[in-house]
Design a protein around this motif. Structure first.
Motif, PDB file in Angstrom:
ATOM      1  N   HIS A 100       0.834  -1.204   0.000  1.00 28.81           N
ATOM      2  CA  HIS A 100       0.000   0.000   0.000  1.00 28.81           C
ATOM      3  C   HIS A 100       0.872   1.259   0.000  1.00 28.81           C
ATOM      4  O   HIS A 100       0.603   2.218  -0.726  1.00 28.81           O
ATOM      5  N   ARG A 128      -9.806  -2.979   4.854  1.00 30.42           N
ATOM      6  CA  ARG A 128     -10.336  -3.978   3.936  1.00 30.42           C
ATOM      7  C   ARG A 128     -10.040  -5.365   4.486  1.00 30.42           C
ATOM      8  O   ARG A 128      -8.990  -5.594   5.060  1.00 30.42           O
ATOM      9  N   TYR A 131      -9.842  -8.912  -1.055  1.00 27.20           N
ATOM     10  CA  TYR A 131      -8.935  -8.408  -2.079  1.00 27.20           C
ATOM     11  C   TYR A 131      -9.680  -8.092  -3.363  1.00 27.20           C
ATOM     12  O   TYR A 131      -9.222  -8.394  -4.454  1.00 27.20           O
ATOM     13  N   GLU A 136      -6.187  -3.276  -3.168  1.00 22.48           N
ATOM     14  CA  GLU A 136      -5.843  -4.536  -2.502  1.00 22.48           C
ATOM     15  C   GLU A 136      -5.121  -5.482  -3.460  1.00 22.48           C
ATOM     16  O   GLU A 136      -4.182  -6.175  -3.077  1.00 22.48           O
TER      17      GLU A 136
END
Length: 179
Positions: A100, A128, A131, A136
Motif C-alpha cells: 500500500h 479492507r 482483495y 488490494e
C-alpha cells in the motif's frame, strides 16, 4: 463481443501488473534492497530512502478483522500486524501493507470507533478484509513479488565443481537474481 471485452480487460490488467512490477523493482533497487531480507529490514531501508520511518509492530488485532493495518502518522508510518499467527504469515502481512505504501495508496479517514487518536495521524487506515479492490490487488502483487523472489533465492542451491554442475549453474543462474 463479451469475450473480446474480457480479453481486452485481461490484457490491460497484465500490462498494469507488468508496469507495477517494473516500478517496484526500480524502487527497491534504489533503496538498496537488492537481496532477500526480513520485511522489517525492508521497512528500515525504505524508511531511510523516504526520510520517514516505517515501524512494523506486532499487535493483537481482532480475529474477525484484518490481519494488518497501515496507519500513516504525522511523522512516521505504522504497520500493525497480527501477533497471533505464524512468522511466515506475519512477513506476508508486512509485505502487503508495504505494498500500500509503495503503490501510493491513500487510507480511509479515521472513524470514532477505530480507537485511534485522530490528531496523531494524517489520514486513517485501510480497513479492507477482502482483495476485491484495485488497491488490494496491487498490494497483494507487491507482497507476492517481495516474498516470492526471496523464497526463490533461498531455495536455489547452485552447484559447483563438475562440467555438468557448471552447466546447471548457468541454466539456473537467471533464477537466482533477487529482483
Amino acid at each position: 463481443m463479451l469475450s473480446g471485452e474480457n480479453t481486452h480487460r485481461r490484457w490491460a490488467q497484465r500490462r498494469r501488473e507488468r508496469r507495477l512490477r517494473r516500478d517496484l523493482r526500480a524502487t527497491l533497487r534504489a533503496a538498496g534492497i537488492d537481496h532477500p531480507m526480513d520485511m522489517t529490514e525492508v521497512c528500515h531501508r525504505l524508511s531511510r530512502r523516504r526520510s520517514r520511518p516505517i515501524h512494523a509492530t506486532e499487535y493483537p488485532l481482532a480475529a474477525n478483522g484484518p490481519f494488518g493495518l497501515w496507519i500513516p502518522g504525522r511523522k512516521s508510518e505504522w504497520i500493525l500486524f497480527q501477533s497471533q499467527t505464524t512468522p511466515l504469515h506475519q512477513q506476508h502481512i508486512i509485505a502487503h501493507e508495504l505494498g500500500h505504501i509503495l503503490c501510493g495508496h491513500r487510507p480511509d479517514p479515521i472513524l470514532p470507533g477505530d480507537g485511534v487518536d485522530p490528531t496523531s495521524f494524517d489520514w486513517g487506515t485501510l480497513r479492507r478484509t477482502a482483495y476485491d479492490t484495485d488497491q488490494e490487488h496491487e498490494a497483494e502483487i507487491t507482497a507476492t513479488l517481495l516474498l516470492e523472489t526471496a523464497r526463490t533465492w533461498t531455495e536455489i542451491s547452485l552447484p559447483t565443481g563438475s562440467a555438468r554442475a557448471r552447466r546447471a549453474q548457468r541454466t539456473l543462474s537467471h533464477q537466482a537474481r533477487w529482483l
